[in-house]
Design a protein around this motif. Structure first.
Motif, PDB file in Angstrom:
ATOM      1  N   HIS A  63     -32.743  22.702  54.088  1.00  0.00           N
ATOM      2  CA  HIS A  63     -32.603  22.452  55.531  1.00  0.00           C
ATOM      3  C   HIS A  63     -33.813  22.947  56.326  1.00  0.00           C
ATOM      4  O   HIS A  63     -34.429  22.213  57.072  1.00  0.00           O
ATOM      5  CB  HIS A  63     -31.340  23.136  56.059  1.00  0.00           C
ATOM      6  CG  HIS A  63     -30.079  22.361  55.797  1.00  0.00           C
ATOM      7  ND1 HIS A  63     -29.629  22.062  54.544  1.00  0.00           N
ATOM      8  CD2 HIS A  63     -29.173  21.833  56.651  1.00  0.00           C
ATOM      9  CE1 HIS A  63     -28.504  21.370  54.636  1.00  0.00           C
ATOM     10  NE2 HIS A  63     -28.203  21.220  55.914  1.00  0.00           N
ATOM     11  N   ILE A  97     -32.443  17.535  48.361  1.00  0.00           N
ATOM     12  CA  ILE A  97     -31.285  17.804  49.227  1.00  0.00           C
ATOM     13  C   ILE A  97     -30.091  18.197  48.353  1.00  0.00           C
ATOM     14  O   ILE A  97     -29.809  17.542  47.345  1.00  0.00           O
ATOM     15  CB  ILE A  97     -30.945  16.569  50.073  1.00  0.00           C
ATOM     16  CG1 ILE A  97     -32.175  16.121  50.893  1.00  0.00           C
ATOM     17  CG2 ILE A  97     -29.766  16.840  50.985  1.00  0.00           C
ATOM     18  CD1 ILE A  97     -31.985  14.819  51.647  1.00  0.00           C
ATOM     19  N   HIS A 119     -20.972  18.074  53.979  1.00  0.00           N
ATOM     20  CA  HIS A 119     -21.108  16.879  53.141  1.00  0.00           C
ATOM     21  C   HIS A 119     -20.950  17.152  51.645  1.00  0.00           C
ATOM     22  O   HIS A 119     -21.233  16.277  50.813  1.00  0.00           O
ATOM     23  CB  HIS A 119     -22.420  16.145  53.458  1.00  0.00           C
ATOM     24  CG  HIS A 119     -22.356  15.524  54.818  1.00  0.00           C
ATOM     25  ND1 HIS A 119     -22.969  16.067  55.911  1.00  0.00           N
ATOM     26  CD2 HIS A 119     -21.664  14.444  55.267  1.00  0.00           C
ATOM     27  CE1 HIS A 119     -22.678  15.338  56.981  1.00  0.00           C
ATOM     28  NE2 HIS A 119     -21.887  14.352  56.610  1.00  0.00           N
ATOM     29  N   CYS A 294     -28.722  13.063  52.952  1.00  0.00           N
ATOM     30  CA  CYS A 294     -27.847  13.126  51.778  1.00  0.00           C
ATOM     31  C   CYS A 294     -26.962  11.900  51.631  1.00  0.00           C
ATOM     32  O   CYS A 294     -26.355  11.696  50.584  1.00  0.00           O
ATOM     33  CB  CYS A 294     -27.008  14.399  51.807  1.00  0.00           C
ATOM     34  SG  CYS A 294     -25.990  14.573  53.276  1.00  0.00           S
ATOM     35  N   CYS A 354     -33.733  17.809  54.239  1.00  0.00           N
ATOM     36  CA  CYS A 354     -32.883  17.290  55.326  1.00  0.00           C
ATOM     37  C   CYS A 354     -33.719  16.778  56.496  1.00  0.00           C
ATOM     38  O   CYS A 354     -33.425  15.747  57.092  1.00  0.00           O
ATOM     39  CB  CYS A 354     -31.942  18.374  55.819  1.00  0.00           C
ATOM     40  SG  CYS A 354     -30.796  18.930  54.559  1.00  0.00           S
ATOM     41  N   CYS A 357     -32.819  14.498  59.701  1.00  0.00           N
ATOM     42  CA  CYS A 357     -31.368  14.370  59.888  1.00  0.00           C
ATOM     43  C   CYS A 357     -30.816  15.484  60.769  1.00  0.00           C
ATOM     44  O   CYS A 357     -29.882  15.289  61.527  1.00  0.00           O
ATOM     45  CB  CYS A 357     -30.689  14.375  58.524  1.00  0.00           C
ATOM     46  SG  CYS A 357     -28.916  14.404  58.623  1.00  0.00           S
ATOM     47  N   ILE A 358     -31.417  16.652  60.658  1.00  0.00           N
ATOM     48  CA  ILE A 358     -30.932  17.812  61.388  1.00  0.00           C
ATOM     49  C   ILE A 358     -31.843  18.117  62.592  1.00  0.00           C
ATOM     50  O   ILE A 358     -31.761  19.174  63.213  1.00  0.00           O
ATOM     51  CB  ILE A 358     -30.780  18.996  60.387  1.00  0.00           C
ATOM     52  CG1 ILE A 358     -30.179  20.257  60.984  1.00  0.00           C
ATOM     53  CG2 ILE A 358     -32.061  19.319  59.682  1.00  0.00           C
ATOM     54  CD1 ILE A 358     -28.789  20.055  61.387  1.00  0.00           C
ATOM     55  N   ASN A 375     -25.941  10.380  58.498  1.00  0.00           N
ATOM     56  CA  ASN A 375     -24.491  10.292  58.705  1.00  0.00           C
ATOM     57  C   ASN A 375     -24.001  10.740  60.081  1.00  0.00           C
ATOM     58  O   ASN A 375     -22.829  10.630  60.385  1.00  0.00           O
ATOM     59  CB  ASN A 375     -23.792  11.106  57.612  1.00  0.00           C
ATOM     60  CG  ASN A 375     -24.465  12.457  57.438  1.00  0.00           C
ATOM     61  OD1 ASN A 375     -24.870  13.079  58.417  1.00  0.00           O
ATOM     62  ND2 ASN A 375     -24.599  12.912  56.200  1.00  0.00           N
ATOM     63  N   ARG A 381     -28.807  15.441  68.498  1.00  0.00           N
ATOM     64  CA  ARG A 381     -28.995  15.979  67.143  1.00  0.00           C
ATOM     65  C   ARG A 381     -30.388  15.665  66.591  1.00  0.00           C
ATOM     66  O   ARG A 381     -30.956  16.442  65.807  1.00  0.00           O
ATOM     67  CB  ARG A 381     -27.908  15.441  66.204  1.00  0.00           C
ATOM     68  CG  ARG A 381     -28.030  15.943  64.757  1.00  0.00           C
ATOM     69  CD  ARG A 381     -26.831  15.474  63.944  1.00  0.00           C
ATOM     70  NE  ARG A 381     -27.089  15.537  62.516  1.00  0.00           N
ATOM     71  CZ  ARG A 381     -26.627  16.480  61.697  1.00  0.00           C
ATOM     72  NH1 ARG A 381     -25.870  17.454  62.160  1.00  0.00           N
ATOM     73  NH2 ARG A 381     -26.895  16.433  60.408  1.00  0.00           N
TER      74      ARG A 381
END
Ligand code: MIC
Ligand code: SF4
Length: 644
Positions: A63, A97, A119, A294, A354, A357-358, A375, A381
């Motif tokens: 992450h 990941i 997840h 992921c 990640c 995504c984060i 996702n 975000r």
């Protein structure tokens, strides 16, 4: 029995297996990632256990890999030293990941897995019962302790037909989300079955199981069959295979989905349950396309994208980023020349982590429209509050990359990607496999200045004298409560991270909550439906606890967050009558008499709103174990006082 029941019954340690009843289950495997893992490891250390007792514990670093400043690097050093000392396998940053790696290298059909990441159910694609949990619950399981869940209702999802070329597993789970939504599925497991399973390889099943997290279910499960066996064989792990199939169609509820009828779908801003069709957007401008996470970063997914982009160039008006899920995926694409095709097409090749995504990097421009294969598309975000993020399949993302606008992937579909006979196996970035489960006693633990202590909880007071410090609406996610992205580096430093609680939805929260706490008042969070959706981050409970939050009163609370609140001594109340939500305003003075008595008893209490002189009732349903934790002030306080 269905697959879920077979696995859960084989792991049942305590409690009656009746839907809704709390049971304790034995956990075979655990996983943590660095953003949740530092707290999980600090908690594991504070439990005083000499080594890991689960069959396998893996600590992934995926992450926080951006490393602007010393904080992330310090966290990695800390995690590595803990892994060596206590017998945890350590996956170095750059390996990939967590969920993709666990599927490739460790997941086993029939086993239970809990992970400090929501997840974790990705493992359901291999026929595991894999569940996302708070870090402290994972710490307990690492030490050989049970994990507690409500015995689930099992919903059977019968898949028939076959996906058209240009569609893939992401469209399947988006169709399930269209039917079931992102709230109201707490306490359920979705189990997939039916003739179409023979058309879905393990990575596709894993994509579907992964995004079950967005439904809010406990987990999603697939059977373990010949396809599972072939995947494990290609990973050099055929001996890990075991068959598990349902005996019949014995489900609490069923729903049938004919894959032949599906069209390409997208989750529109700002919720994964907000499903639209790609057709509704055809031709509309897109600014950024991000492929990975992921959910969609397997060899199958990225190779499909590479084949679609081969010999073409991404449209000049879009930026395209690609993050593969693992070192294995990168190496195989490189060896097949496909990485070169992606680079030639003008994609930005990102680290297998990640990342975007984060919101850790590649935040989009102001007001940008982004198509992402990840996702979650919660507001902000991505790191950009005004961005409009749509969640799509890799095929839809690649079609848009070529066109520079929304396009139908069926018009430029690549031939289907077959699973290889043998994946390229190189476990060189997994450390301490030889000492897994035993550890190296005496290894010094490396603690940089960013590694804090876990703040202790205080016993629940007899009466709560408090303030409705904030009033939130519906579907408040843990990203709203405890932002990640630029703030992610404070995960091991609770006093610092606590400054950002509700950073975007209530910027004065830190100031107000600290002032109330210092004046001896309890903070109470008021919220609407589905409070605490999304991630498993226990900081969304831990940091509020640090700021003196003692209760959340919401219309409903999501599963993992509710468990985290209890673990940190915050009472998760529901309005007895949801209409009473309107009887309380931000800043109101609230009083609950007999709080301890209510928690020890039936969980019903009356809240007196001293500001408008009204009362309303609240309720909470608790197991005896949860009552003990709340009364003691959380799990660690209960352990310290011998009550857990
Ligand atoms: C996420 O996708 O939100 C995360 C970041 O992976 C979280 C865990 C975390 O907040 O560290 C999750 O899904 O649990
Ligand atoms: Fe990482 Fe995103 Fe998956 Fe969370 S959802 S584990 S941040 S890739």
């Amino acid at each position: 029995m269905n697959v879920t029941e077979k696995i859960l019954r084989a792991h049942l340690l305590s409690g009656e297996p009746v839907a809704g009843n709390e049971v304790g289950i034995r956990i075979d495997q655990t996983l943590t990632q660095d953003a949740t893992g530092t707290m999980a490891c600090l908690q594991f250390e504070s439990m005083g256990i000499d080594r890991v007792r689960a069959e396998l514990a893996v600590s992934y670093v995926d992450h926080n890999t951006v490393q602007i400043g010393f904080e992330n690097a310090d966290d990695h050093d800390y995690l590595q030293s803990v892994a060596k000392r206590y017998g945890i396998v350590y996956s170095k940053p750059g390996n990939g990941i967590c969920h993709q790696l666990h599927l490739e290298r460790f997941g086993k059909p029939g086993k239970t897995l809990i992970g400090a990441d929501s997840h974790t159910p990705t493992g359901g694609g291999l026929g595991m019962v894999a569940i996302g949990a708070g870090g402290i619950d994972v710490a307990v399981a690492m030490g050989g302790g049970p994990y507690h869940i409500a015995w689930p209702k099992v919903v059977g999802i019968r898949l028939t037909g076959r996906l058209a070329p240009g569609l893939s597993a992401k469209d399947v789970i988006l169709a399930v989300l269209r039917r079931f939504g992102s709230k109201g599925n707490v306490g359920k497991v979705f189990e997939y079955y039916g003739p179409a399973l023979t058309t879905l390889d393990v990575p596709s099943r894993a994509t579907i199981a992964n995004m079950g997290a967005e439904l809010g279910v406990t987990t999603s499960v697939f059977p373990s069959d010949a396809i599972t066996r072939a995947f494990l064989k290609a990973q050099g792990r055929e001996e890990d295979w075991a068959p598990i199939e349902a005996d019949g169609e014995d489900y609490d509820e069923t729903w049938a989905l004919d894959l032949s009828t599906l069209e390409p779908l997208a989750a529109a801003p700002h919720n994964p349950g907000n499903i639209e069709t790609v057709a509704e957007h055809l031709g509309q401008r897109v600014n950024q396309i991000m492929i990975g996470s992921c959910t969609n970063s397997s060899y199958r997914d990225i190779k499909t994208v590479a084949l679609m982009l081969k010999g073409r160039h991404v449209h000049p008006d879009v930026e395209v980023g690609i993050a593969c899920g693992s070192k294995q995926v990168v190496r195989m694409l490189a060896d097949e020349g496909l990485l070169g095709d992606l680079i030639a097409a003008g994609c930005r090749i990102l680290e297998n982590a990640c990342g975007f995504c984060i919101g850790a990097h590649m935040s989009p421009a102001t007001n940008a429209v982004c198509l992402r294969t990840s996702n979650r598309n919660f507001e902000g975000r991505s790191g950009t509050q005004s961005a409009k993020v749509y969640l799509v399949s890799p095929e839809t993302a690649a079609a848009a990359a070529i066109a520079g606008a929304w396009a139908d992937p069926r018009t430029c579909a690549a031939p289907p990607v077959a699973m290889p006979e043998a994946f390229t196996i190189d476990d060189g970035m997994f450390l301490y496999r030889d000492t897994a489960g035993r550890g190296v006693p005496g290894t010094p633990i490396l603690r940089g200045p960013n590694i804090g202590q876990v703040p202790p909880g205080k016993p629940l007071p007899d009466a709560l004298d408090g303030v409705a410090t904030t009033k939130a609406g519906d579907k408040i996610t843990t990203d709203h409560i405890m932002p990640a992205g630029a703030r992610l580096k404070y995960r091991s430093n609770v006093p610092e991270y606590a400054k950002y609680v509700f950073e975007h939805t209530d910027p004065g929260f830190y100031r107000d909550a600290s002032a109330n706490r210092d004046a001896g008042k309890a903070n109470v969070i008021i919220a609407g439906e589905s409070y605490g959706q999304g991630s498993s981050r226990e900081h969304a409970a831990l940091c509020p606890m640090y700021l003196g939050v003692r209760a959340v009163i919401a219309k409903s609370i999501e599963r993992i967050h509710r468990a985290n609140l209890i673990n940190f001594g915050i009472v998760p109340f529901a309005f007895a009558d949801p209409a009473d939500y309107d009887r309380v305003s931000k800043g109101d003075a609230l009083r609950i008499e007999g709080l301890r008595e209510a928690i020890a008893g039936d969980g019903r209490a009356t809240v007196r709103n001293l500001s408008n002189n009204t009362t309303f009732d609240v309720t909470t349903t608790l197991s005896d174990r949860q009552k003990r934790l709340l009364l003691a002030g959380g799990l660690l306080a209960a352990v310290a006082s011998g009550q857990a």
